[in-house]
Every structure is written in C-alpha cells, then in structure tokens.
Scaffold this motif. Structure first.
Motif, short mmCIF file in Angstrom:
data_model
loop_
_atom_site.label_atom_id
_atom_site.label_comp_id
_atom_site.label_asym_id
_atom_site.label_seq_id
_atom_site.Cartn_x
_atom_site.Cartn_y
_atom_site.Cartn_z
N ALA A 22 0.83 -1.20 0.00
CA ALA A 22 0.00 0.00 0.00
C ALA A 22 0.87 1.25 0.00
N PRO A 23 0.57 2.21 -0.87
CA PRO A 23 1.32 3.46 -0.86
C PRO A 23 1.14 4.15 0.48
N ALA A 24 2.21 4.78 0.96
CA ALA A 24 2.16 5.44 2.27
C ALA A 24 1.10 6.53 2.33
N ASN A 55 -4.22 5.21 -1.75
CA ASN A 55 -4.52 4.99 -3.15
C ASN A 55 -5.92 5.56 -3.43
N PRO A 56 -6.00 6.67 -4.15
CA PRO A 56 -7.30 7.29 -4.40
C PRO A 56 -8.30 6.37 -5.10
N GLU A 57 -7.82 5.53 -6.03
CA GLU A 57 -8.74 4.62 -6.73
C GLU A 57 -9.33 3.62 -5.75
N ALA A 99 -11.93 5.35 -3.62
CA ALA A 99 -13.25 5.50 -4.25
C ALA A 99 -14.07 4.23 -4.05
N LEU A 100 -13.43 3.07 -4.14
CA LEU A 100 -14.14 1.80 -3.90
C LEU A 100 -14.60 1.68 -2.45
N VAL A 101 -13.74 2.07 -1.52
CA VAL A 101 -14.11 2.04 -0.10
C VAL A 101 -15.31 2.94 0.14
N ILE A 102 -15.26 4.15 -0.39
CA ILE A 102 -16.34 5.12 -0.22
C ILE A 102 -17.64 4.58 -0.80
N SER A 103 -17.55 3.96 -1.95
CA SER A 103 -18.73 3.39 -2.59
C SER A 103 -19.28 2.21 -1.80
N ARG A 104 -18.40 1.31 -1.41
CA ARG A 104 -18.84 0.09 -0.69
C ARG A 104 -19.37 0.38 0.70
N LYS A 105 -18.86 1.41 1.34
CA LYS A 105 -19.33 1.76 2.69
C LYS A 105 -20.56 2.67 2.62
N ALA A 106 -21.02 2.95 1.41
CA ALA A 106 -22.23 3.75 1.17
C ALA A 106 -22.15 5.14 1.79
N CYS A 107 -20.98 5.75 1.72
CA CYS A 107 -20.82 7.11 2.25
C CYS A 107 -21.73 8.10 1.52
N ALA A 133 -9.03 3.74 5.55
CA ALA A 133 -9.10 5.17 5.90
C ALA A 133 -8.06 5.97 5.12
N ARG A 134 -6.87 5.41 4.98
CA ARG A 134 -5.81 6.09 4.24
C ARG A 134 -6.21 6.25 2.77
N ASP A 135 -6.79 5.19 2.19
CA ASP A 135 -7.21 5.26 0.78
C ASP A 135 -8.39 6.22 0.59
N ALA A 136 -9.37 6.16 1.49
CA ALA A 136 -10.52 7.07 1.39
C ALA A 136 -10.06 8.52 1.54
N ALA A 137 -9.15 8.77 2.47
CA ALA A 137 -8.61 10.13 2.65
C ALA A 137 -7.89 10.58 1.39
N ALA A 138 -7.13 9.68 0.76
CA ALA A 138 -6.43 10.04 -0.47
C ALA A 138 -7.41 10.48 -1.54
N TYR A 139 -8.53 9.78 -1.66
CA TYR A 139 -9.55 10.16 -2.64
C TYR A 139 -10.17 11.52 -2.27
N LEU A 140 -10.60 11.64 -1.05
CA LEU A 140 -11.31 12.85 -0.63
C LEU A 140 -10.43 14.10 -0.70
N LEU A 141 -9.16 13.95 -0.39
CA LEU A 141 -8.26 15.12 -0.43
C LEU A 141 -7.94 15.57 -1.85
#
Length: 132
Positions: A37-39, A42-44, A47-55, A121-129
């Motif tokens: 995992a990139p430190a 990973n924004p892509e 996006a999947l996490v955000i979609s799957r967690k129904a944010c 959380a790291r990936d979702a934050a990467a997307y949102l930021l």
C-alpha cells in the motif's frame, strides 16, 4: 593472544555484520505493514471504499456514482477546506483519524463508525483530499 582468540578477532567484524543484517531482516519482517500500500493512500482504492461503505447515502461526493446524500455535508472541494468535521485542521492524518473515529472527534454527530481499517481510511482520505 592464543591462536583460537586470534582466529576469532579477525572474524568479529564479519560476525557483527551478519548479526546486524539478521536483526534488520528480523525486525523488518516483524514490523507492521500493509503490504504494498502506498504510504499516502490509493485514491482509486479509496473510491471503492467510499462506494462500498455507502458514504454517498449521507454525503454528496463528486465522482462516486449515486453519492447524492443530503444528511451530511457535501464533500465537494474537501481538499481545499481548512477545517474538517468542524474541529480539525484539514490534513491527511487528521482526516484518516476522523474516518476511523468520527464519534471520538465529534461526540454525538450523525457520522457512525464505519469499521474502516487503517488502510481503508488512508485510501478514502487520499480520494477525498483530491476533491478540489
């Protein structure tokens, strides 16, 4: 110095190097990690996490299909905001912490704990930021 001691003395640097390499390998193998995992996330994958967690059932989130919720604030432009959750300076570590512990940051708010892993959380934050 007897011959056995002399035989060991010239090998000590080599033995020390082997021990140091062994310790480094052992410590590296035991250290917590998230695979490849990139430190910074990973924004892509985010996006999947955000979609799957129904944010998007509560938030409007650009780029996420069906994310047009009206309960929470729109997350459009989140990357340009100075404050998140009404209390925290907008930074990657703060956003990750909030995503992991929303009730701890703002007790009683409508955002439930989503049970995210640190990597999610790291990936979702990467997307949102990246939302500007």
């Amino acid at each position: 110095m007897d011959p056995a001691e002399r035989n060991l003395s010239h090998r000590r640097p080599l033995l020390a190097a082997i021990c140091a390499l062994g310790a480094c390998a052992w410590l590296g193998a035991c250290a917590p990690h998230d695979g490849d995992a990139p430190a910074l996330g990973n924004p892509e994958a985010g996006a999947l996490v955000i979609s799957r967690k129904a944010c998007g059932s509560c938030h409007t989130i650009p780029g996420i299909t069906g994310a047009d919720g009206q309960v929470g604030p729109s997350l459009a432009g989140l990357g340009e905001r100075h404050i998140i959750a009404g209390t925290l300076p907008n930074s990657r570590p703060n956003l990750e912490y909030y995503l992991l512990h929303p009730q701890e940051v703002v007790k009683g708010n409508y955002m439930p704990d989503q049970g995210l892993t640190a990597r999610q959380a790291r990936d979702a934050a990467a997307y949102l930021l990246e939302l500007r």
